[in-house]
Design an enzyme around this catalytic site. Structure first.
Site, mmCIF file in Angstrom:
data_model
loop_
_atom_site.group_PDB
_atom_site.id
_atom_site.type_symbol
_atom_site.label_atom_id
_atom_site.label_comp_id
_atom_site.label_asym_id
_atom_site.label_seq_id
_atom_site.Cartn_x
_atom_site.Cartn_y
_atom_site.Cartn_z
ATOM 1 N N LYS A 135 0.833 -1.204 0.000
ATOM 2 C CA LYS A 135 0.000 0.000 0.000
ATOM 3 C C LYS A 135 0.877 1.266 0.000
ATOM 4 O O LYS A 135 0.653 2.186 -0.782
ATOM 5 C CB LYS A 135 -0.932 -0.007 1.219
ATOM 6 C CG LYS A 135 -1.934 1.107 1.198
ATOM 7 C CD LYS A 135 -2.906 1.004 2.360
ATOM 8 C CE LYS A 135 -3.194 2.387 2.887
ATOM 9 N NZ LYS A 135 -3.440 2.416 4.313
ATOM 10 N N ASP A 153 -7.193 1.075 0.407
ATOM 11 C CA ASP A 153 -7.300 1.287 1.851
ATOM 12 C C ASP A 153 -8.732 0.921 2.252
ATOM 13 O O ASP A 153 -9.478 0.360 1.454
ATOM 14 C CB ASP A 153 -6.928 2.737 2.227
ATOM 15 C CG ASP A 153 -8.049 3.720 1.912
ATOM 16 O OD1 ASP A 153 -8.963 3.364 1.126
ATOM 17 O OD2 ASP A 153 -8.037 4.836 2.458
#
Ligand code: SF4
Length: 228
Positions: A135, A153
């Site tokens: 991420k 997310d």
């Protein structure tokens, strides 16, 4: 496995994911023209540090901490020049400060040893930095103008599911599903659009479907009374 709004989209006759994605991006871009990263930074290294600090805390909190941090630490070497305890103190308010200190120092060391102190652009290189997971690497690469994946997310996950763009729950699989439908040119801005839409309209518990520009494209759309 998340409730599948993919099947619901078919049931409601909303069209295929590939056909809906264009208007979804277009409408969200119009609605959230200001959707960009909320972290404040002035250089590639500051971007990397900010994103690393943002794990498990809010962007507002990170910005509060980095305002002073970036005055004190200007180059990768600076993070290694102080005892770890001092850096721990300086980032304390972002939480998980011991682990984050370890990761930041490790990442700065690898930056200096292998990348001439520059933040690399390739996802594979970013992933070699200690404490940088997929991420973080995706966020950094996208902000540097080299998106090679799609950031997933909590907002991106929830909205992708509700919009019937994925039937998966695992971030890696969601990213793979999104990469199949979202045009590559939109990989960097797409997560920002979903994040801002998630914050402003499509709340986790009380989505405001009656105010949503995606109402007629969304298989999870519910009339107001269904939310009570
Ligand atoms: S219609 Fe409702 S569930 Fe669908 S994206 Fe909009 S707010 Fe979220």
């Amino acid at each position: 496995m998340a409730r599948s709004y993919v099947a619901e989209a078919r049931r409601r006759g909303l069209g295929r994911r590939r056909d809906r994605i264009g208007p979804i991006v277009e409408r969200l871009a119009r609605e959230h023209a200001d959707a960009t990263i909320a972290l404040r930074f002035r250089s590639d290294v500051e971007l990397l540090i900010s994103v690393m600090l943002s794990a498990q805390t809010t962007d507002v909190n990170v910005n509060r901490v980095t305002e002073r941090l970036f005055e004190k630490y200007r180059r990768p070497e600076d993070y290694l020049a102080v005892p770890p305890e001092e850096l721990e103190q300086d980032i304390f308010a972002t939480g998980f400060y011991r682990q984050k200190t370890k990761s930041i120092r490790g990442a700065m060391r690898v930056l200096l040893e292998e990348f001439d102190g520059e933040v690399p652009r390739r996802l594979d290189d970013l992933l070699r930095l200690p404490g940088v997971a997929r991420k973080t690497a995706n966020v950094v690469a996208a902000e540097l103008g080299h998106a090679q994946g799609i950031v997933v997310d909590t907002h991106v996950r929830r909205l992708s599911q509700r919009l019937g763009l994925t039937r998966n729950d695992d971030p890696v699989r969601i990213e793979r599903d999104l990469q199949r439908v979202v045009p590559r040119a939109d990989w960097a801005r797409f997560p920002h659009l979903l994040i801002w839409h998630g914050r402003r309209i499509c709340d986790a518990r009380r989505p405001r479907c009656d105010d949503c520009v995606l109402f007629d494209l969304c298989p999870a759309a519910r009339p107001p009374e269904a939310l009570l």
